[in-house]
Every structure is written in structure tokens, then in C-alpha cells.
Scaffold this active site. Structure first.
Site, PDB file in Angstrom:
ATOM      1  N   PRO A 189       0.849  -1.192   0.000  1.00  0.00           N
ATOM      2  CG  PRO A 189       0.069  -0.977   2.182  1.00  0.00           C
ATOM      3  CD  PRO A 189       0.755  -1.941   1.255  1.00  0.00           C
ATOM      4  CB  CYS A 190       1.891   3.456  -2.252  1.00  0.00           C
ATOM      5  SG  CYS A 190       3.334   4.489  -2.377  1.00  0.00           S
TER       6      CYS A 190
END
Length: 348
Positions: free
Chosen positions: A87-88
Site C-alpha cells: 500500500p502506498c
């Protein structure tokens, strides 16, 4: 071979005993990426924080998914390949452009795992924005991997070019201790109708039809977005990108099918799964919204299948096309058939 029959057979997990490797899948979700690797005979172990996604993984794959929230200090079992979809947050709408210093970001965790395990191959996927407005951050991650000694290749790939009946663009980054290439495009595109078959024309008392007010809402949305062609599912071409939002939510952009009598209904879980290239024997845990979220977040398994094939070619050379590999695969499929023989098509 019809599309559904093809993925039902080709995506069955098996063990290739020539592969003395373990794949570690971080932020694994329900297992779409791992499934592509297990379909080529790789052994997997995964980590995922969501309870229902982890349960789905454990229901369907041979490897074990550990439900755990990862940190940079997490310790992992030995693995020769590290994959995942970190996840970013740093380049999200609410991000603060902190890059690898952002505590909400999954990439420091991914990089810490690579540094700890020193695998032969690394691979991750992320949204297309990582290659454009936020390419600076992609370069940070790539530079870190290169400092670890990996040759890196990356590109924006569309799952529709890899026999998935959906336009789904993702940045794919692959690295290895020696030079490795991204997979070439397949020569065949799959239309939504080929994936859904007779399901697209069916409905029953549980079907969720759009109401008159919802039809009006959709019409206003399409007018405001200057949509020339209605965004209903067109069976003669690949689907639009499936997301958690347009599957589980009643939005103007929701996925829906127009029936022959003119009514429109929302997709079922099984239909969404097919458009993501999940086999019909793949069972999802949780309620309908949780299942839609797993599907919308997943790496399309048949896309992952093409990525895994490239990794296998790197490890074994061109043995992928040898008769010995085909014989080994058939023996292992027979050995694991008892795992799946009780599973039937479930039109959820």
C-alpha cells in the site's frame, strides 16, 4: 478451450519439485498474485492484515497466509522470491509527499524484507500513478533495490494484454540478481462476454436491479463526466477496471449489466471474480461487500500467471516448454485433485 475452463484448470495450485524455492507474498490480499505463482508450481507463504482476505487465501491456496500487520521489524521465514502489492500513501490525495519516510507507506516494509532475506527475485505491483505524477517515488524505491544488488525492469502493463477480460493498468517492477525481463504481451484479448457466458443473461430474486432513481443518478453522472458511451458492461469487449468502489458501492460508476428486457442489474460476486480471472472454484470469505473489496483489491490471477511464468523462465531457463515439465505438472495436478474435486461452480 473456453476461457472459464482454461482458468479453472491452469490456475490450480500444484508443486513443481524442481523449484527449490519459496515465494513470500507481502500484503497478499486474498491471494491473486500468489495464485499465479502456485499455478506454476511455486511454494508460497503470505502475510495479510485483513481477516477475511487471509481466510480466503487459506481456503484456496496450498501456501499459508499469516494474518498479521507488518512493520519494518517483522521477521520472515527463508524465501527466495519476494512479491507483493505494498500500500502506498505518500502519493495519495491525503499524502504528504514524504516518500520512504512516510510511516503509513508499505514500501519500507517491503524493502526491509528484501534486505533481510536477500531473495533471488523481487516483484511488486502498484497503481499507474506511480509511473507518472509520482515517478519520483518509484525512482526512490528502484534506487533502493538497485543498491541491494538487483537488476530492475519496470513498466506500465495492462492486464487485458495478458488474457484478463478487463482493462487494468498496473506498474510492474521486477528485479533479480541477474538480468530479467518483463513478460511479452499475449496475442489474444478476452471479452467480458467470454468470461461471463450465460451468467450475464441470468437473474433471480436475489439480483440487485437499478431503481428508477438510480438510473437517473447514473444518467446525471454520465452527462457530467461527458460519457459518450453508456458505462454498462459491454459483452463484446473487455470490462472497465474493477475497483472496490465500483463493485461494492452504489455509485454512478458502478459496474452493471443491461439485460435483454432493458433492466440493469449490478454484478454478482462470481461475475466480478470472473472478470478478474479468478477460477470458479475459488471461494471468497466474508459478506458480499468484503468479497467485492477482496476482488477489487486483487492482482488479477491470470495476469499474475504470466508474471510468474517469466520468473520461472528466469530460474529454469526454457524448461517451461519441455515435456518433462508438462509431465511433472500433470502428476502434481492429479495428486492435488482431491483438494478441489468437491468444489462446484458457485454463482454467488
Amino acid at each position: 478451450m473456453e476461457f472459464v475452463e482454461k482458468i479453472n484448470i491452469e490456475l490450480k495450485p500444484w508443486i513443481d519439485n524442481r523449484l527449490h524455492t519459496t515465494v513470500l507474498d507481502l500484503f497478499a490480499g486474498c491471494g491473486g498474485l500468489s495464485l499465479g505463482f502456485e499455478a506454476h508450481g511455486f511454494r508460497t507463504i503470505a502475510y495479510e492484515m485483513d481477516e477475511y482476505a487471509a481466510e480466503t487465501y487459506n481456503r484456496n491456496l496450498l501456501g499459508k497466509c499469516v494474518q498479521e500487520t507488518l512493520t519494518v521489524d517483522s521477521v520472515y521465514p527463508k524465501a527466495d522470491i519476494v512479491i507483493g502489492g505494498p500500500p502506498c500513501q505518500p502519493f495519495s490525495v491525503g499524502g504528504k509527499q514524504l516518500g520512504l519516510q512516510d510511516a503509513r507507506d508499505g514500501f519500507p516494509i517491503f524493502l526491509a524484507a528484501v534486505k533481510q532475506l536477500e531473495p533471488e527475485v523481487v516483484l511488486f505491483e502498484n497503481v499507474r500513478g506511480m509511473l507518472y505524477k509520482n515517478k519520483w517515488y518509484l525512482h526512490e524505491v528502484v534506487n533502493a533495490l538497485e543498491k541491494f544488488g538487483y537488476y530492475i525492469r519496470y513498466s506500465l502493463l495492462n492486464a487485458v494484454d495478458y488474457e484478463v477480460p478487463q482493462n487494468r493498468e498496473r506498474v510492474i517492477v521486477i528485479g533479480a540478481k541477474q538480468k530479467i525481463n518483463l513478460p511479452k504481451k499475449a496475442n489474444k484479448r478476452i471479452a467480458a462476454g467470454q468470461a461471463l457466458g450465460e451468467l450475464a443473461l441470468q437473474h433471480d430474486d436475489s439480483s440487485k436491479f437499478l431503481t428508477e432513481s438510480m438510473d437517473q443518478y447514473v444518467a446525471k453522472y454520465e452527462k457530467a463526466s461527458k460519457c459518450v458511451t453508456p458505462r454498462d458492461l459491454h459483452l463484446n469487449k473487455p470490462a472497465r477496471t474493477l475497483t472496490c468502489r465500483n463493485l461494492a458501492g452504489s455509485t454512478g460508476d458502478m459496474h452493471r449489466i443491461r439485460l435483454q428486457d432493458g433492466r440493469r442489474r449490478r454484478l454478482t460476486v462470481r461475475e466480478a471474480a470472473r472478470l478478474q480471472s479468478f477460477p470458479d472454484w475459488f471461494e471468497f470469505a466474508g459478506n458480499e461487500t468484503q468479497q467485492f473489496n477482496q476482488i477489487g483489491n486483487a492482482v488479477a490471477p491470470y495476469f499474475a500467471y504470466h508474471l510468474a511464468r517469466q520468473v520461472k523462465k528466469y530460474l529454469l531457463g526454457n524448461a517451461e516448454n519441455s515435456s518433462s515439465l508438462r509431465d511433472a505438472r500433470q502428476l502434481n495436478l492429479f495428486a492435488h485433485e482431491t483438494i478441489y474435486q468437491s468444489r462446484t461452480v458457485k454463482n454467488i
